[in-house]
Enzyme design. Sequence first.
Site, PDB file in Angstrom:
ATOM      1  N   CYS A 196      -6.128 -12.231   5.195  1.00 13.33           N
ATOM      2  CA  CYS A 196      -7.368 -12.418   5.935  1.00 13.33           C
ATOM      3  C   CYS A 196      -8.254 -13.467   5.286  1.00 13.33           C
ATOM      4  CB  CYS A 196      -8.098 -11.092   6.039  1.00 13.33           C
ATOM      5  SG  CYS A 196      -6.964  -9.721   6.373  1.00 13.33           S
ATOM      6  N   THR A 222       0.830  -1.206   0.000  1.00 17.33           N
ATOM      7  CA  THR A 222       0.000   0.000   0.000  1.00 17.33           C
ATOM      8  C   THR A 222       0.861   1.252   0.000  1.00 17.33           C
ATOM      9  OG1 THR A 222      -1.704  -1.202   1.189  1.00 17.33           O
ATOM     10  CG2 THR A 222      -1.880   1.182   1.204  1.00 17.33           C
TER      11      THR A 222
HETATM   12  C1  LIG Z   1      -4.712 -15.918   8.796  1.00 22.57           C
HETATM   13  C2  LIG Z   1      -4.821 -14.456   9.025  1.00 22.57           C
HETATM   14  C3  LIG Z   1      -6.071 -13.867   9.062  1.00 22.57           C
HETATM   15  C4  LIG Z   1      -6.188 -12.511   9.278  1.00 22.57           C
HETATM   16  N1  LIG Z   1      -7.443 -11.960   9.307  1.00 22.57           N
HETATM   17  C5  LIG Z   1      -7.558 -10.637   9.498  1.00 22.57           C
HETATM   18  C6  LIG Z   1      -8.822 -10.026   9.467  1.00 22.57           C
HETATM   19  O1  LIG Z   1      -9.845 -10.681   9.249  1.00 22.57           O
HETATM   20  N2  LIG Z   1      -8.912  -8.691   9.676  1.00 22.57           N
HETATM   21  C7  LIG Z   1      -7.784  -7.931   9.894  1.00 22.57           C
HETATM   22  O2  LIG Z   1      -7.904  -6.724  10.054  1.00 22.57           O
HETATM   23  N3  LIG Z   1      -6.568  -8.485   9.913  1.00 22.57           N
HETATM   24  C8  LIG Z   1      -6.433  -9.808   9.727  1.00 22.57           C
HETATM   25  N4  LIG Z   1      -5.188 -10.354   9.717  1.00 22.57           N
HETATM   26  C9  LIG Z   1      -4.020  -9.503   9.998  1.00 22.57           C
HETATM   27  C10 LIG Z   1      -3.518  -8.770   8.758  1.00 22.57           C
HETATM   28  O3  LIG Z   1      -3.307  -9.651   7.736  1.00 22.57           O
HETATM   29  C11 LIG Z   1      -2.254  -8.036   9.139  1.00 22.57           C
HETATM   30  O4  LIG Z   1      -2.573  -7.096  10.137  1.00 22.57           O
HETATM   31  C12 LIG Z   1      -1.609  -7.292   7.984  1.00 22.57           C
HETATM   32  O5  LIG Z   1      -1.365  -8.135   6.929  1.00 22.57           O
HETATM   33  C13 LIG Z   1      -0.328  -6.616   8.455  1.00 22.57           C
HETATM   34  O6  LIG Z   1       0.320  -6.024   7.400  1.00 22.57           O
HETATM   35  P1  LIG Z   1       1.926  -5.947   7.378  1.00 22.57           P
HETATM   36  O7  LIG Z   1       2.289  -5.275   6.115  1.00 22.57           O
HETATM   37  O8  LIG Z   1       2.378  -5.373   8.648  1.00 22.57           O
HETATM   38  O9  LIG Z   1       2.398  -7.442   7.377  1.00 22.57           O
HETATM   39  P2  LIG Z   1       2.171  -8.658   6.285  1.00 22.57           P
HETATM   40  O10 LIG Z   1       0.937  -8.310   5.550  1.00 22.57           O
HETATM   41  O11 LIG Z   1       2.250  -9.867   7.038  1.00 22.57           O
HETATM   42  O12 LIG Z   1       3.403  -8.446   5.351  1.00 22.57           O
HETATM   43  C14 LIG Z   1       4.710  -8.582   5.827  1.00 22.57           C
HETATM   44  C15 LIG Z   1       5.571  -9.156   4.723  1.00 22.57           C
HETATM   45  O13 LIG Z   1       6.899  -8.819   4.997  1.00 22.57           O
HETATM   46  C16 LIG Z   1       7.728  -9.898   4.596  1.00 22.57           C
HETATM   47  N5  LIG Z   1       9.001  -9.772   5.317  1.00 22.57           N
HETATM   48  C17 LIG Z   1       9.205  -9.861   6.646  1.00 22.57           C
HETATM   49  N6  LIG Z   1      10.508  -9.659   6.928  1.00 22.57           N
HETATM   50  C18 LIG Z   1      11.132  -9.446   5.750  1.00 22.57           C
HETATM   51  C19 LIG Z   1      12.484  -9.184   5.383  1.00 22.57           C
HETATM   52  N7  LIG Z   1      13.416  -9.100   6.305  1.00 22.57           N
HETATM   53  N8  LIG Z   1      12.759  -9.006   4.084  1.00 22.57           N
HETATM   54  C20 LIG Z   1      11.787  -9.095   3.134  1.00 22.57           C
HETATM   55  N9  LIG Z   1      10.517  -9.345   3.420  1.00 22.57           N
HETATM   56  C21 LIG Z   1      10.187  -9.513   4.712  1.00 22.57           C
HETATM   57  C22 LIG Z   1       6.934 -11.118   4.995  1.00 22.57           C
HETATM   58  O14 LIG Z   1       7.345 -12.255   4.238  1.00 22.57           O
HETATM   59  C23 LIG Z   1       5.524 -10.677   4.677  1.00 22.57           C
HETATM   60  O15 LIG Z   1       5.114 -11.098   3.389  1.00 22.57           O
HETATM   61  C24 LIG Z   1      -5.037 -11.721   9.480  1.00 22.57           C
HETATM   62  C25 LIG Z   1      -3.772 -12.316   9.437  1.00 22.57           C
HETATM   63  C26 LIG Z   1      -3.653 -13.655   9.206  1.00 22.57           C
HETATM   64  C27 LIG Z   1      -2.311 -14.260   9.149  1.00 22.57           C
HETATM   65  C1  LIG Z   2      -3.321  -4.347  -3.662  1.00 22.98           C
HETATM   66  C2  LIG Z   2      -2.728  -3.167  -2.955  1.00 22.98           C
HETATM   67  C3  LIG Z   2      -1.310  -2.979  -3.341  1.00 22.98           C
HETATM   68  C4  LIG Z   2      -3.534  -1.954  -3.371  1.00 22.98           C
HETATM   69  O1  LIG Z   2      -3.083  -0.778  -2.788  1.00 22.98           O
HETATM   70  P1  LIG Z   2      -3.795   0.584  -3.210  1.00 22.98           P
HETATM   71  O2  LIG Z   2      -3.605   0.825  -4.650  1.00 22.98           O
HETATM   72  O3  LIG Z   2      -3.364   1.655  -2.291  1.00 22.98           O
HETATM   73  O4  LIG Z   2      -5.312   0.276  -2.850  1.00 22.98           O
HETATM   74  P2  LIG Z   2      -6.627   0.200  -3.736  1.00 22.98           P
HETATM   75  O5  LIG Z   2      -6.518  -0.710  -4.877  1.00 22.98           O
HETATM   76  O6  LIG Z   2      -7.718  -0.036  -2.759  1.00 22.98           O
HETATM   77  O7  LIG Z   2      -6.778   1.669  -4.322  1.00 22.98           O
HETATM   78  C5  LIG Z   2      -6.912   2.738  -3.460  1.00 22.98           C
HETATM   79  C6  LIG Z   2      -6.712   3.993  -4.243  1.00 22.98           C
HETATM   80  O8  LIG Z   2      -7.668   4.101  -5.287  1.00 22.98           O
HETATM   81  C7  LIG Z   2      -8.453   5.272  -5.124  1.00 22.98           C
HETATM   82  N1  LIG Z   2      -9.803   4.892  -5.516  1.00 22.98           N
HETATM   83  C8  LIG Z   2     -10.570   3.897  -5.005  1.00 22.98           C
HETATM   84  N2  LIG Z   2     -11.734   3.827  -5.672  1.00 22.98           N
HETATM   85  C9  LIG Z   2     -11.706   4.786  -6.610  1.00 22.98           C
HETATM   86  C10 LIG Z   2     -12.626   5.223  -7.604  1.00 22.98           C
HETATM   87  N3  LIG Z   2     -13.795   4.634  -7.789  1.00 22.98           N
HETATM   88  N4  LIG Z   2     -12.267   6.254  -8.391  1.00 22.98           N
HETATM   89  C11 LIG Z   2     -11.072   6.864  -8.241  1.00 22.98           C
HETATM   90  N5  LIG Z   2     -10.160   6.482  -7.319  1.00 22.98           N
HETATM   91  C12 LIG Z   2     -10.479   5.457  -6.521  1.00 22.98           C
HETATM   92  C13 LIG Z   2      -8.305   5.655  -3.688  1.00 22.98           C
HETATM   93  O9  LIG Z   2      -8.491   7.037  -3.502  1.00 22.98           O
HETATM   94  C14 LIG Z   2      -6.882   5.227  -3.403  1.00 22.98           C
HETATM   95  O10 LIG Z   2      -5.975   6.148  -3.925  1.00 22.98           O
HETATM   96  P3  LIG Z   2      -5.039   7.062  -2.989  1.00 22.98           P
HETATM   97  O11 LIG Z   2      -4.467   6.173  -1.923  1.00 22.98           O
HETATM   98  O12 LIG Z   2      -4.029   7.589  -3.925  1.00 22.98           O
HETATM   99  O13 LIG Z   2      -5.971   8.092  -2.452  1.00 22.98           O
HETATM  100  C15 LIG Z   2      -2.753  -3.329  -1.429  1.00 22.98           C
HETATM  101  O14 LIG Z   2      -4.007  -2.973  -0.918  1.00 22.98           O
HETATM  102  C16 LIG Z   2      -2.488  -4.744  -1.058  1.00 22.98           C
HETATM  103  O15 LIG Z   2      -1.412  -5.252  -1.208  1.00 22.98           O
HETATM  104  N6  LIG Z   2      -3.503  -5.454  -0.561  1.00 22.98           N
HETATM  105  C17 LIG Z   2      -3.432  -6.859  -0.255  1.00 22.98           C
HETATM  106  C18 LIG Z   2      -2.718  -7.114   1.066  1.00 22.98           C
HETATM  107  C19 LIG Z   2      -3.541  -6.783   2.237  1.00 22.98           C
HETATM  108  O16 LIG Z   2      -3.982  -5.638   2.434  1.00 22.98           O
HETATM  109  N7  LIG Z   2      -3.757  -7.789   3.100  1.00 22.98           N
HETATM  110  C20 LIG Z   2      -4.511  -7.622   4.286  1.00 22.98           C
HETATM  111  C21 LIG Z   2      -5.943  -7.596   3.991  1.00 22.98           C
HETATM  112  S1  LIG Z   2      -6.545  -9.202   3.505  1.00 22.98           S
END
Ligand SMILES: Cc1cc2nc3c(=O)[nH]c(=O)nc-3n(C[C@H](O)[C@H](O)[C@H](O)COP(=O)(O)OP(=O)(O)OC[C@H]3O[C@@H](n4cnc5c(N)ncnc54)[C@H](O)[C@@H]3O)c2cc1C
Ligand SMILES: CC(C)(COP(=O)(O)OP(=O)(O)OC[C@H]1O[C@@H](n2cnc3c(N)ncnc32)[C@H](O)[C@@H]1OP(=O)(O)O)[C@@H](O)C(=O)NCCC(=O)NCCS
Lengths: 551, 551
Positions: free
Chosen positions: B44, B16
């Site tokens: 998640c 993000t």
């Molecule tokens: C099974 C599960 C279910 C979840 N469900 C929910 C939910 O329902 N709602 C919710 O709000 N949250 C949920 N979470 C929590 C949510 O996924 C985390 O809060 C979120 O992903 C945190 O983002 P992050 O970027 O800190 O870490 P992550 O998304 O875990 O990303 C960290 C990444 O960094 C990488 N990394 C670590 N160290 C290094 C290194 N030294 N060099 C290179 N890469 C590295 C790891 O490999 C990993 O891919 C869930 C998590 C899990 C595991």
């Molecule tokens: C996929 C990922 C890289 C996307 O990041 P992102 O581009 O910032 O997020 P989105 O695709 O939701 O897009 C959001 C952007 O689109 C814009 N946007 C959303 N809907 C829009 C619409 N209808 N029209 C115009 N803009 C729009 C928002 O303003 C935002 O832009 P900004 O941050 O510049 O203001 C990141 O969310 C990701 O890695 N997600 C998976 C991992 C994760 O979150 N795991 C835990 C949850 S399971």
Amino acid sequence: MQKKYVIIGGVAGGATTAARLRRIDENAEIIMLEKGEHISYANCGLPYYIGGVIKDRDNLLVQTPESFGGRFNIDVRIFSEVTDIDADSQAITIRDHKTGKEYTENYDKLVLSPGAQPVKPPIQGIDSKNIFTLRNVDDTDRIKAFVDDEKPKSAVVVGAGFIGLEMAENLHQRGINVTVVEAAPQVMNMMDPEMAAILHQHFKEQEVGLYLQDAVKAFRPNGDGLSLMLSSGEILNADFVVLSIGVKPDSHLAQKAGLELGNRGGIVVDEFLQTSKENIYAVGDAIEFPHPLTGESSLAFLAGPANKQGRILADNLVYGHKRKYQGSIGTAIAKVFEMTAATTGLSDKALAQAGVPHQSTIVNGGSHAGYYPGSTNMVLKITFNPEDGKLLGGQVVGYDGVDKRVDMLAAIIKANGDIYDLQEIEHAYAPPFSSAKDPVNQAGYNAENIIKGLFRPLSPYKFHEWNHSDSCLLDVRTPDEHSLNAIEGSINIEVDKLREHLDEIPRDKNLYIFCGVGLRGYVATRILKQHGFEKVYNLSGGLKVYQTAIA
Amino acid sequence: MQKKYVIIGGVAGGATTAARLRRIDENAEIIMLEKGEHISYANCGLPYYIGGVIKDRDNLLVQTPESFGGRFNIDVRIFSEVTDIDADSQAITIRDHKTGKEYTENYDKLVLSPGAQPVKPPIQGIDSKNIFTLRNVDDTDRIKAFVDDEKPKSAVVVGAGFIGLEMAENLHQRGINVTVVEAAPQVMNMMDPEMAAILHQHFKEQEVGLYLQDAVKAFRPNGDGLSLMLSSGEILNADFVVLSIGVKPDSHLAQKAGLELGNRGGIVVDEFLQTSKENIYAVGDAIEFPHPLTGESSLAFLAGPANKQGRILADNLVYGHKRKYQGSIGTAIAKVFEMTAATTGLSDKALAQAGVPHQSTIVNGGSHAGYYPGSTNMVLKITFNPEDGKLLGGQVVGYDGVDKRVDMLAAIIKANGDIYDLQEIEHAYAPPFSSAKDPVNQAGYNAENIIKGLFRPLSPYKFHEWNHSDSCLLDVRTPDEHSLNAIEGSINIEVDKLREHLDEIPRDKNLYIFCGVGLRGYVATRILKQHGFEKVYNLSGGLKVYQTAIA
Ligand SMILES: Cc1cc2nc3c(=O)[nH]c(=O)nc-3n(C[C@H](O)[C@H](O)[C@H](O)COP(=O)(O)OP(=O)(O)OC[C@H]3O[C@@H](n4cnc5c(N)ncnc54)[C@H](O)[C@@H]3O)c2cc1C
Ligand SMILES: CC(C)(COP(=O)(O)OP(=O)(O)OC[C@H]1O[C@@H](n2cnc3c(N)ncnc32)[C@H](O)[C@@H]1OP(=O)(O)O)[C@@H](O)C(=O)NCCC(=O)NCCS
Ligand SMILES: Cc1cc2nc3c(=O)[nH]c(=O)nc-3n(C[C@H](O)[C@H](O)[C@H](O)COP(=O)(O)OP(=O)(O)OC[C@H]3O[C@@H](n4cnc5c(N)ncnc54)[C@H](O)[C@@H]3O)c2cc1C
Ligand SMILES: CC(C)(COP(=O)(O)OP(=O)(O)OC[C@H]1O[C@@H](n2cnc3c(N)ncnc32)[C@H](O)[C@@H]1OP(=O)(O)O)[C@@H](O)C(=O)NCCC(=O)NCCS
């Protein structure tokens, strides 16, 4: 000293005032007068009882005079219409509809909660039989009996506000062929046209007839049914008609008593809910009060505010004028067949009319994470002050989770919040419920991007006026998507390849960028702007909203 | 001048940050390093993919390195683990797990988003085969393959937090006989015990085994499966085990680099998300930050905050330190079989621990109007400052509409609001969606009544300690209800008849009043207090909550 409270009207505002009064003043004398047979009924459930969704009529009656009187020690008098108020002598005249007798009753404090009345304009033939309005239990019984007994095949609902649409749905649900006629160019006049257009399309899907921008000029009896002459020349035939053109405050008693009315016909009250005369108060549909967002005198025909006012008023009556009513921001919602439409605050339209500076943006969002089954799309529009970002309105149309989003927007508007508060809402996220960024967060981001000049949104209607000579339509979807439904004259460069094709894009023209829902268009905008393209606009809500809006 | 941003971790926080960075700085060099194979995956969703609810593995991968790199022009390097940070020379060491080679990369700004790691306490046998943890796609593939291929019949989930419960549900969903073991006396430790108790009962209904206040002392291989020795002496056998005892911030790299860690093991950041060293920033699960409600350093393992931080940080990197992160109030939700449990802000338990003055109340509400079909009950608890009414926490357990209520509560807490703001929320009301007074409004009313001394609530646990000699239990339900499930020793006078029976009620004793859900008890309290009864208490949440809590 024992106080004597007299309340006119025994439903939402009246009964709530009475109940809270009793809870905080056990010793008072409380009289509640209701001209009809029923108190405390669920007005909002009436269409669903007619539709057979609510099966048991008793469920509509939250309290009976006996149960309410018993629990709260309140002197509940039904069939008792107040016909006169003498503010100077603090007395009212009551007509007992059972005995036909009139008598007077004095009061220390008088509360008016008489509600509203359906509008019945002087259209030719409007008093023909089989034309119904719906406000109370009696009306409901009438319509229900007609539908049950006469088994009508067709109905026209005149007026496409919340109640009109609920009636259309419920009659449709009963297998009746329903047509809706609306004088405005759209259903749900509190919403903006591109949002209402989504519902228009849904009407088509449901095969429910919809006549927009068409008014009924005359009703004519036609056999057992009616013919409706529309201003377009069209003639509709139906077995019966439900009129739901709107309601007006029931303020005739107040007027007769010399209470000040507002320019919308409601009873004027101050922030303590007192009318222009001392010791007389009013709540509910009948009052007129400044709108929190514009300061303009406004009406709100909503059960939530009526209930809330009742409690505030009771406190002011017992504890003195301490609690201020803040006004209603008009949050409302309706189930419309399979869809849901909701609104809070003010639309672009209303703000334009009120002369309030505003800007808006549309985002498309999932009801919950797209990767979890059952996610449905919703269109969410917010309107805000383009300078400070104060949130002014929210409109949501979709299938699931519409109520949740509008409630979050309402909470922020009510708290005088701004689009940055939307970004900060820390909603509950797990895949069945939302996404890591909820659509309300996305709307907040979007709005900030507009305020900060990161992109310029273009409404579907403005987009539609594009002109080949000075503008270029740039489709940033994939070639596959483009080939499926290209806009004529548009060029296609997908966002992920944009950087390699910058020289194919004209620099001297307005660039109207579009994608499916607006997100890729925004990303493309950012790339182009930072590569020196200046007149770049992004279609708000993408093709999805555009194609419905201009359909 | 072109900036060089290097990001460690390619999922929620990392990706993000990278995406927003690119949108606002087209010219920067952005490198995103991920030690695993996948970026941008839906952590998640992992439990639901194992459960077969999410069918397509690709749906978990929101972006691939190629698609993400393409759209955002980002140098995405997978299998690339950062092993060292030299803050002085602004350089990092990267190990390429494909080639085994190490190399360095310098940066202008470094962002850490390494996430968290499952806690694996040194329990005997914890490294036995068939003991799994779940954090990433690889873990998921391992568990899924095991379930698909070995067709296990039984599983023990150790730890009953959000992820543990989701895993229990999903394994149960696959027809596996699941048992949950939790060392605490309740599931969902962030919630208060009477709220968790509702889930305990639901476990019984689902016939899923639940061992509370019982810890695993040892794992022993047993044939193809395992035996778990519990501290209670109980032995459980299972084909496999999922450990979800919790996670800890993955801060070992930060520690090695000399960044300040907090007392909970997270990376300390300031309000601009900068670590203790200049030009190094951190977001996501790995950071430690003051809790907005207590000021105490705290962790939040949540995707929403990680995403939000990513955007804030990107803005601070490009525009300078302008945007402050406000901290997470810990809003979380989980589907637990048919039910949903959600929380925001802090529980009574947590506030007591933090020494923050608090009061709480429980209301029972319908997911929507009771007279409209399909309404389900929910229990909603709010916690607030007993002086000024500031809202400190909300917990909701029920079937439908739990997410909506917790989001409204979260919006108010986040905006520093109070219980009066809850009263004022103008939610969207039509019968399929809510009631004229939404449960959140009711909670606000309730809390005010407590603050103003209109009634004194009694928690189910305090109620349970009643003592015949100095107190009297007064059941104000109807005689029919009373006869169905009377509490021994209680006297029964229904609320609607109370005024006529005041002399049957002892004046010298504590009066512990109760009804079904608390509402009639409150009305009764009001009557009694105003008739001179002084020591009157109302059972919070009524019998409904009490009977579950003490079960
Ligand atoms: C099974 C599960 C279910 C979840 N469900 C929910 C939910 O329902 N709602 C919710 O709000 N949250 C949920 N979470 C929590 C949510 O996924 C985390 O809060 C979120 O992903 C945190 O983002 P992050 O970027 O800190 O870490 P992550 O998304 O875990 O990303 C960290 C990444 O960094 C990488 N990394 C670590 N160290 C290094 C290194 N030294 N060099 C290179 N890469 C590295 C790891 O490999 C990993 O891919 C869930 C998590 C899990 C595991
Ligand atoms: C996929 C990922 C890289 C996307 O990041 P992102 O581009 O910032 O997020 P989105 O695709 O939701 O897009 C959001 C952007 O689109 C814009 N946007 C959303 N809907 C829009 C619409 N209808 N029209 C115009 N803009 C729009 C928002 O303003 C935002 O832009 P900004 O941050 O510049 O203001 C990141 O969310 C990701 O890695 N997600 C998976 C991992 C994760 O979150 N795991 C835990 C949850 S399971
Ligand atoms: C069909 C229908 C559906 C609705 N759906 C919704 C919805 O989904 N959501 C929503 O928020 N709102 C809805 N409403 C609106 C909501 O019901 C009203 O806003 C609310 O009832 C207003 O409360 P009130 O006390 O002002 O008036 P009412 O509840 O109408 O009560 C007024 C009472 O006063 C009595 N009265 C009037 N004059 C006198 C007199 N002189 N003497 C004695 N008695 C008198 C009337 O007989 C009436 O019973 C709906 C209304 C209708 C009719
Ligand atoms: C039936 C009616 C008279 C009830 O009024 P009411 O007693 O004020 O409302 P409720 O039954 O919701 O009870 C609310 C009270 O119970 C309290 N309460 C709610 N749940 C509680 C609980 N679990 N424990 C303790 N108290 C509780 C609230 O604090 C509030 O009391 P307060 O106002 O003194 O603070 C009124 O709502 C009515 O007539 N409704 C039907 C008409 C109508 O509204 N129509 C339009 C909508 S369809």
